[in-house]
Design a protein around this motif. Structure first.
Motif, PDB file in Angstrom:
ATOM      1  N   PRO A  13     -45.556  35.738 -31.649  1.00 64.05           N
ATOM      2  CA  PRO A  13     -45.704  34.693 -32.672  1.00 64.05           C
ATOM      3  C   PRO A  13     -44.569  33.673 -32.625  1.00 64.05           C
ATOM      4  N   ALA A  14     -43.380  34.141 -32.258  1.00 65.41           N
ATOM      5  CA  ALA A  14     -42.263  33.195 -32.153  1.00 65.41           C
ATOM      6  C   ALA A  14     -42.472  32.240 -30.981  1.00 65.41           C
ATOM      7  N   VAL A  15     -43.036  32.756 -29.886  1.00 68.16           N
ATOM      8  CA  VAL A  15     -43.332  31.878 -28.749  1.00 68.16           C
ATOM      9  C   VAL A  15     -44.372  30.840 -29.177  1.00 68.16           C
ATOM     10  N   PHE A  16     -45.403  31.296 -29.895  1.00 65.64           N
ATOM     11  CA  PHE A  16     -46.450  30.362 -30.340  1.00 65.64           C
ATOM     12  C   PHE A  16     -45.860  29.278 -31.226  1.00 65.64           C
ATOM     13  N   SER A  17     -44.919  29.649 -32.070  1.00 71.63           N
ATOM     14  CA  SER A  17     -44.326  28.657 -32.969  1.00 71.63           C
ATOM     15  C   SER A  17     -43.548  27.601 -32.197  1.00 71.63           C
ATOM     16  N   ASN A  18     -43.178  27.927 -30.974  1.00 69.77           N
ATOM     17  CA  ASN A  18     -42.476  26.968 -30.135  1.00 69.77           C
ATOM     18  C   ASN A  18     -43.402  26.205 -29.188  1.00 69.77           C
ATOM     19  N   MET A  19     -44.705  26.292 -29.452  1.00 69.84           N
ATOM     20  CA  MET A  19     -45.681  25.678 -28.550  1.00 69.84           C
ATOM     21  C   MET A  19     -46.465  24.607 -29.286  1.00 69.84           C
ATOM     22  N   ALA A  20     -46.893  23.582 -28.528  1.00 73.24           N
ATOM     23  CA  ALA A  20     -47.848  22.651 -29.114  1.00 73.24           C
ATOM     24  C   ALA A  20     -49.149  23.415 -29.370  1.00 73.24           C
ATOM     25  N   PHE A  21     -49.802  23.165 -30.442  1.00 73.57           N
ATOM     26  CA  PHE A  21     -51.018  23.884 -30.848  1.00 73.57           C
ATOM     27  C   PHE A  21     -50.790  25.391 -30.928  1.00 73.57           C
TER      28      PHE A  21
END
Ligand code: TRP
Length: 457
Positions: A296-304
């Motif tokens: 989830p932390a990686v996703f928060s650092n991603m566009a979309f």
């Protein structure tokens, strides 16, 4: 495939070659790859673990996969019957697999429940924090609250049960054709994002460069357990799935493509998770929560990021279900084929028993964390070690002895070479299955037992 396999019915066959590979790959690719591999690597010294994993994969995993599906196709029977039809006394190996299935699924459903919860969390935007502390609290808060986590565990088993009951595996087979490639693509995207985070390099190094000083018996035991768990080997799943295999089909193709696919997904999951652990300041040895907190932390650092997060957890759930149905199927078909049980009744009763066995595993994350068996293991870890390090390993050992010596490697090769297929590596396979796999697995198994015994003392 229609999962019904009654005595009087004509056995179903896989709809297509792809159908078998998808279903078997669906069984193999699951939480073991996406969730367990990264955290086991993290907790067992990173590159050292991965290196030993590969060593075991090639010398033990590949040969056993081929042995299992060949045995299944030859006998056209699920595990217990397959062993029995060649040598009566060996039917117990199939039985061992059924027992193992209860334990693995009990523990698997705990994590399956977490995944369902995370799908819902992702859908409602509850995972969009960048703060590792906050994400850690969300996960910790959930798994320690007994009511909700047990409810989700039950929900996961209910879904598994419904799929097995409805015999909608043909639907699953069809869905797999979209979901598996989708999972693959999304894993590649996540891995790329994780690998380009600042500070990710440390994680790549950790995962891929072995530090030999970290190798000890426990790392070796866990690496072999992971090979068995990840490939769904040692429990009779692959024997059963092979039994649905058409006589004309190519066992070599299936026997190599499934482990390869499985391994690629595991490595991708490792590359998606561990670099982020280093880049974002998580703990590599964090254990079972690793995927649920880091990604989830990686996703928060991603566009979309939100979209990816939702998609990812849905695909993980799908992968987990295609694995869990294979475990339940082995247990159910045992009671239907061997005990003449009613399919529906057996399925429901088995699911309830597994649910009850799973509750302590789920609770061991929270209120029952201090309740330990065999020295220092809580219920979850106990099921995990019992299955991966003892039951699956024993199943794999017996499978190799059975195919290599009792049935005979040459007979197996004959089955593989039906229809003029040439098995060029036959001498190597024969050597591995007869002379390498049995002693190697025995040594590791012996040490698993030793670990257990010393932990009780
Ligand atoms: N291989 C699956 C995974 O990686 C889990 C699994 C499904 C399994 N069926 C199995 C493990 C049979 C051992 C035996 O998630």
């Amino acid at each position: 495939m229609d999962s019904i396999n009654g005595k009087n019915q004509k056995r179903d066959k896989w709809g297509s070659k792809l159908g078998f590979i998808l279903a078997a790959a669906g069984s193999a690719v699951g939480l073991g790859n996406l969730w367990k591999f990264p955290y086991s690597a993290g907790a067992n010294g990173g590159g050292a673990f991965v290196m030993i994993y590969f060593l075991f994969l090639i010398t033990i995993g590949f040969p056993l996969m081929l042995a299992a599906i060949t045995l299944g196709r030859k006998t056209q029977l699920s595990a217990v019957g397959a062993y029995r039809s060649i040598k009566k006394k060996w039917a117990f190996v199939g039985g061992l697999g059924v027992i193992c299935g209860f334990f693995i699924l009990a523990m698997y459903s705990t994590v399956g429940g977490w995944v369902i919860y995370y799908v819902i969390k992702a859908l409602t935007g509850g995972l969009s924090s960048k703060d590792p502390q906050v994400l850690g609290k969300i996960f910790g808060g959930f798994i320690t609250s007994p009511g909700i986590s047990v409810a989700y565990q039950g929900l996961f088993l209910l879904l598994t049960l419904l799929i097995v009951l409805k015999g909608i595996s043909s639907g699953i087979e069809r869905a797999s054709k979209i979901m598996m490639p989708a999972l693959f693509v999304i894993m590649v995207i996540i891995a790329i994002r994780a690998l380009t985070l600042e500070g990710a390099y440390e994680g790549i190094k950790f995962l891929l460069v072995p530090d030999f000083s970290k190798i000890n018996m426990s790392v070796i035991v866990n690496a072999l357990g992971q090979v068995f768990f990840s490939l769904s080997i040692g429990m009779g799943v692959m024997v059963t799935y092979g039994s649905y295999f058409d006589r004309e089909s190519n066992l070599l193709e299936a026997g190599t493509s499934i482990p390869m696919l499985d391994t690629i997904v595991a490595i991708l999951a490792g590359l998606a998770t561990l670099p982020a652990v280093f880049a974002l300041g998580f703990e590599a040895s964090a254990g079972p929560g690793l995927m649920f907190v880091t990604l989830p932390a990686v996703f928060s650092n991603m566009a979309f990021g939100n979209v990816f997060c939702i998609l990812f957890f849905i695909l993980v759930l799908f992968a987990a279900l295609t694995s869990s149905i294979s475990m339940l199927e082995v247990c159910v078909s045992y009671f239907v084929d061997e005990k003449n049980g009613d399919r529906i009744k057996s399925s429901i009763i088995i699911a309830i028993v597994i649910f009850m066995m799973g509750v302590p595993a789920t609770l061991s994350m929270g209120p029952w964390s201090d309740l330990t068996i065999l020295g220092n293991l809580n219920f979850f870890d106990f099921y995990d070690k019992l299955t991966s390090n003892i039951l699956l390993t024993s199943g794999g050992l017996l499978l190799s002895i059975f195919v290599g010596w009792v049935w005979g490697a040459d007979k197996a090769i004959e089955e593989i070479e039906r229809n003029g297929i040439k098995f060029k590596l036959a001498p190597i396979w024969k050597f591995l299955i007869k002379f390498i796999v049995p002693p190697a697995v025995s040594i590791v198994l012996f040490n698993s037992f030793k670990e257990v015994i010393t932990s009780i003392m």
